[in-house]
Design a protein around this motif. Structure first.
Motif, PDB file in Angstrom:
ATOM      1  N   THR A 202     -70.338 -31.614  -7.496  1.00 29.68           N
ATOM      2  CA  THR A 202     -70.236 -32.876  -6.773  1.00 29.68           C
ATOM      3  C   THR A 202     -69.308 -33.816  -7.522  1.00 29.68           C
ATOM      4  OG1 THR A 202     -72.426 -32.697  -5.775  1.00 29.68           O
ATOM      5  CG2 THR A 202     -71.525 -34.922  -6.044  1.00 29.68           C
ATOM      6  N   VAL A 203     -68.342 -34.378  -6.794  1.00 28.49           N
ATOM      7  CA  VAL A 203     -67.396 -35.331  -7.370  1.00 28.49           C
ATOM      8  C   VAL A 203     -67.299 -36.533  -6.444  1.00 28.49           C
ATOM      9  CG1 VAL A 203     -65.027 -35.730  -8.144  1.00 28.49           C
ATOM     10  CG2 VAL A 203     -66.079 -33.482  -8.456  1.00 28.49           C
TER      11      VAL A 203
ATOM     12  N   PHE B 224     -61.859 -39.787  -5.542  1.00 30.50           N
ATOM     13  CA  PHE B 224     -60.864 -39.133  -4.706  1.00 30.50           C
ATOM     14  C   PHE B 224     -59.535 -39.866  -4.773  1.00 30.50           C
ATOM     15  CE2 PHE B 224     -65.063 -38.549  -2.902  1.00 30.50           C
ATOM     16  CZ  PHE B 224     -65.103 -37.192  -2.645  1.00 30.50           C
TER      17      PHE B 224
ATOM     18  N   CYS C 298     -63.959 -26.022  -1.076  1.00 23.65           N
ATOM     19  CA  CYS C 298     -63.376 -27.071  -1.905  1.00 23.65           C
ATOM     20  C   CYS C 298     -63.223 -26.606  -3.350  1.00 23.65           C
ATOM     21  CB  CYS C 298     -64.238 -28.338  -1.850  1.00 23.65           C
ATOM     22  SG  CYS C 298     -64.166 -29.210  -0.271  1.00 23.65           S
TER      23      CYS C 298
ATOM     24  N   SER D 104     -62.252 -32.066  -4.287  1.00 24.63           N
ATOM     25  CA  SER D 104     -63.510 -32.748  -4.603  1.00 24.63           C
ATOM     26  C   SER D 104     -64.337 -32.910  -3.333  1.00 24.63           C
ATOM     27  CB  SER D 104     -63.230 -34.134  -5.190  1.00 24.63           C
ATOM     28  OG  SER D 104     -62.453 -34.045  -6.357  1.00 24.63           O
ATOM     29  N   ASN D 105     -65.662 -32.889  -3.485  1.00 21.64           N
ATOM     30  CA  ASN D 105     -66.524 -33.154  -2.339  1.00 21.64           C
ATOM     31  C   ASN D 105     -67.874 -33.666  -2.806  1.00 21.64           C
ATOM     32  OD1 ASN D 105     -68.898 -30.999  -1.356  1.00 21.64           O
ATOM     33  ND2 ASN D 105     -67.589 -30.256  -3.018  1.00 21.64           N
TER      34      ASN D 105
ATOM     35  N   PRO E  10     -58.811 -34.569  -6.056  1.00 19.87           N
ATOM     36  CA  PRO E  10     -59.109 -35.395  -7.237  1.00 19.87           C
ATOM     37  C   PRO E  10     -57.880 -36.128  -7.720  1.00 19.87           C
ATOM     38  CG  PRO E  10     -58.837 -33.110  -7.888  1.00 19.87           C
ATOM     39  CD  PRO E  10     -58.766 -33.134  -6.376  1.00 19.87           C
TER      40      PRO E  10
END
Length: 201
Positions: free
Chosen positions: A47-48, A51, A161, A167-168, A199
């Motif tokens: 998890t990021v 963005f 992803c 990133s998601n 990212p």
């Protein structure tokens, strides 16, 4: 008189066709070759919440939506659904619009403007910076099937992803009821959202 009527009718039809074309976006065929090995993608999935504003190309969008809710074989979805209900929908909020994914035709149908739904999905600042948010909706049931189906879909997207270095984040900090109103949902409910992008490099 008849000539004027026919010309007017043709002009109206051309105008209608142009408007219809603007509201339907044909996606490129999903790329089913190559890619990162599954186990490596699973290991890299994370998890990021940061963005860049870099746009997502149509090929990536097509691949991602196929992974979430496309048709793979024998009119079956790319994810399992209990009793083969196939009772889910995926909306993509990007490029200024709200688009409903049609997996059978592999296209997107515009159903609204992004600005109508952003106040209800962007409860966290980073959502406005990301180029794409998916909204998963489904008919609810007393066995929790809808939630399981959405979970399978967003996991596939998360793995895609990871394989692409994108990133998601799966997000429930949203206004479920208001999003449903914007989408005009009747028998369905909003289950969850997923925000996606590249990212910072």
């Amino acid at each position: 008189m008849i000539k004027k009527f026919v010309c007017g009718l043709m002009a109206a039809m051309i105008g209608f066709s142009a408007e219809a074309a603007e509201n339907i976006r044909k996606l490129p065929k999903p790329d089913l070759e190559g890619g990162m090995p599954l186990m490596e993608a699973i290991a890299k999935r994370k998890t990021v919440r940061e963005f860049s504003s870099k746009l997502i190309e149509n090929q990536d969008l097509s691949n991602m939506l196929f992974a979430a809710w496309g048709i793979s074989h024998d009119d079956k979805r790319t994810i399992p659904t209990a009793r083969n209900l196939q009772n889910m929908n995926v909306y993509a909020v990007f490029d200024g619009g709200i688009w409903l994914y049609d997996g059978k035709e592999n296209n997107l149908v515009k159903v609204g403007e992004a600005k109508e739904v952003m106040p209800f999905i962007a409860k966290q600042d980073f959502v406005e910076e990301a180029p794409l948010t998916l909204i998963f909706t489904a008919k609810l049931d007393d066995k929790g099937y809808a939630q399981m189906h959405a979970g399978s879909a967003y996991q596939n997207v998360g793995l895609y992803c990871a394989s692409r270095g994108m990133s998601n984040v799966v997000r429930g900090m949203i206004d479920f009821e208001e999003i449903g109103k914007v989408l005009g949902l009747k028998d369905e409910k909003v289950i969850i959202t997923q925000t996606i992008g590249w990212p910072y490099m």
